[in-house]
Enzyme design. Structure first.
Site, PDB file in Angstrom:
ATOM      1  CG  HIS A   1      -2.098  -0.841   1.124  1.00  0.00           C
ATOM      2  ND1 HIS A   1      -3.262  -0.588   1.795  1.00  0.00           N
ATOM      3  CD2 HIS A   1      -2.324  -1.968   0.411  1.00  0.00           C
ATOM      4  CE1 HIS A   1      -4.158  -1.527   1.495  1.00  0.00           C
ATOM      5  NE2 HIS A   1      -3.604  -2.376   0.663  1.00  0.00           N
TER       6      HIS A   1
ATOM      7  CE1 TYR B   1      -4.861   4.044   9.048  1.00  0.00           C
ATOM      8  CE2 TYR B   1      -5.337   3.971  11.393  1.00  0.00           C
ATOM      9  CZ  TYR B   1      -4.609   3.531  10.305  1.00  0.00           C
ATOM     10  OH  TYR B   1      -3.639   2.584  10.481  1.00  0.00           O
TER      11      TYR B   1
HETATM   12  C1  PHB Z   1      -5.269  -4.185  10.782  1.00  0.00           C
HETATM   13  O1  PHB Z   1      -5.454  -4.370   9.567  1.00  0.00           O
HETATM   14  O2  PHB Z   1      -5.430  -5.087  11.611  1.00  0.00           O
HETATM   15  C2  PHB Z   1      -4.848  -2.852  11.272  1.00  0.00           C
HETATM   16  C3  PHB Z   1      -4.538  -1.868  10.359  1.00  0.00           C
HETATM   17  C4  PHB Z   1      -4.143  -0.615  10.808  1.00  0.00           C
HETATM   18  C5  PHB Z   1      -4.085  -0.350  12.171  1.00  0.00           C
HETATM   19  C6  PHB Z   1      -4.397  -1.345  13.086  1.00  0.00           C
HETATM   20  C7  PHB Z   1      -4.785  -2.602  12.633  1.00  0.00           C
HETATM   21  O3  PHB Z   1      -3.736   0.880  12.595  1.00  0.00           O
END
Ligand code: PHB
Ligand code: RFL
Length: 392
Positions: free
Chosen positions: A72, A196
């Site tokens: 990514h 996010y």
């Molecule tokens: C996850 O895909 O488990 C994951 C991704 C980003 C984060 C925490 C967990 O900040």
């Protein structure tokens, strides 16, 4: 029984340490409380930093990660009705993250250790460390394992850190007034990258494990129970928190696993007592918002491997003596980043309108200033392993 390094815990830290030591000709035994099936199925982290990917590849255990992991080159911050991409390819050229489940890393490491004749004892729940100042040994199930050093890789709830006498460790800790409810769903991701999302209903994260499996998290109250969250409620809340920009629709499907995790920041210093060295979650915890925990565990065991290789090559304890201070430089940087991402994106019971405005203003800064976005990007993809080392 005797070995050079007695390792407690077959998580990413313990398994990778055992493998890296083997590559240097150093012998170890790994003692794990749970079964092999259990540790291989435990759903946890998913984001590997560039440096973690490099370590796994250089150690010859990256083949499946290279084939199946998802590179990514950015993440999205979503708030206030809009999405804002943080483009790694522009801000931190040549560095990216790879989405590959922690339990896949664990499976790859176990398979490789066993293929190389490594010794991992599963289902050993009663390990006790002894004589940490000199001639350390571990007892379990009526057996005794003598070793030169013990590596405490047994996670936050393990036995190694509590076996250090009272008064030795300084503890730095912060608990957050919320938890994360995580699910795996048998459904293609709804976007190509991680999202996010911050909003008045609380934080939500869109992540994934493969082109067929999505991973989602919801901020929930600290005392939430999985019983309070039937599938329909989870999807409704994910929709409410993620479908906040025009044209975005969540693809729903069967939920195949669910978990709750407390959110905590924690550091125990120093990461050593006598002949016991702590690595990974046994020494420090971060809230998962920065995706740093597994990556810190990898960084610790990399340093510990070099230090033990130095000991066996020259008899010098110089690198081992520096182990804790070397690791803690980077650990504290990740502590700050994880705390910062967490406070930037979650709602707090103590929020007042002023605090919410500050949060929005900070998000506006991160998503519009090249300098602020670069700060996020370089921390997210991972700082160099020698972060904090003296510069010429
Ligand atoms: C996850 O895909 O488990 C994951 C991704 C980003 C984060 C925490 C967990 O900040
Ligand atoms: P682990 O993985 O906890 O492994 C410790 C092992 O020790 C065993 N054990 C014992 N064995 C023998 N005797 C005893 N008395 C023992 N007590 C415990 C345990 O059974 C276990 O097998 O620690 P390690 O190796 O230090 O690895 C740390 C990581 O697991 C952890 O930091 C990450 O999962 C954190 N994390 C994330 N990290 C990332 O880098 N990127 C992410 O995207 C990310 N997402 C996450 C996360 C953690 C999460 N949870 C569940 C807290 C997402 C979540 C939801």
């Amino acid at each position: 029984m005797r070995t050079q390094v007695g390792i407690v815990g077959a998580g990413p830290a313990g398994l990778l340490l055992s493998h890296l030591l083997h590559l240097r000709g150093i012998d170890s035994v790994v003692l794990e409380a749970r079964s092999r099936e259990y540790v291989e199925q435990r759903v946890r982290a998913g984001v590997l930093e560039q440096g973690t990917v490099d370590v796994l590849n250089e150690a010859g255990v990256g083949a499946r990660m290279s084939a199946e992991g998802l590179p990514h080159h950015g993440i999205e911050l979503r708030y206030g009705g809009a999405g804002h991409r943080i483009p790694f390819e522009r801000l931190v050229p040549g560095r990216a993250i790879t989405v590959y489940g922690q339990q896949e890393v664990v499976k790859d490491l176990i398979a490789r250790r066993l293929a190389d004749g490594g010794k991992i004892l599963f289902d050993v729940p009663d390990v006790v460390p002894h004589s940490l100042e000199a001639d350390p040994y571990l007892t379990f199930q009526g057996e005794r394992l003598d070793c030169d050093v013990i590596a405490g890789c047994d996670g936050f709830h393990g036995v190694c850190r509590p076996s250090i006498p009272d008064g030795v460790l300084s503890i730095f800790q912060r608990d957050y007034p919320f938890a994360w409810l995580g699910i795996l769903a048998q459904v293609p991701p709804s976007a190509e990258e991680l999202i996010y999302s911050r909003g008045d209903r609380g934080f939500a994260l869109h992540s994934m494990r493969s082109p067929e499996i999505s991973r989602f998290y919801l901020q929930v109250p600290p005392d939430a129970s999985l019983d309070d969250w039937p599938d329909e409620r989870i999807w409704a809340e994910l929709r409410a928190r993620l479908e906040t920009v025009p044209g975005f629709a969540l693809t729903e499907g069967p939920i195949i696993s669910r978990d709750l995790s407390a959110m905590r920041s924690f550091v125990a210093e120093p990461m050593r007592y006598g002949r016991l060295y702590l690595a990974g979650d046994a020494a420090h915890i971060v809230p998962p918002t920065g995706a740093k925990g597994l990556n810190l565990a990898v960084a610790d065991v990399r340093v510990l491997t070099e230090a033990l290789a130095g000991l066996y090559a020259t008899g010098s304890t110089e690198l081992l003596d520096a182990y804790s201070a070397t690791c803690l430089k980077r650990v504290w940087r990740a502590q700050h980043f994880s705390w910062w991402m967490t406070t930037l994106l979650h709602t707090f019971d103590t929020d007042d309108p002023y605090g919410r405005r500050l949060q929005t203003s900070h998000l506006d800064y991160v998503t519009s200033s090249e300098a602020a976005a670069t700060t996020l990007a370089e921390n997210y993809v991972g700082l160099p392993f020698d972060f904090g080392a003296p510069r010429d």
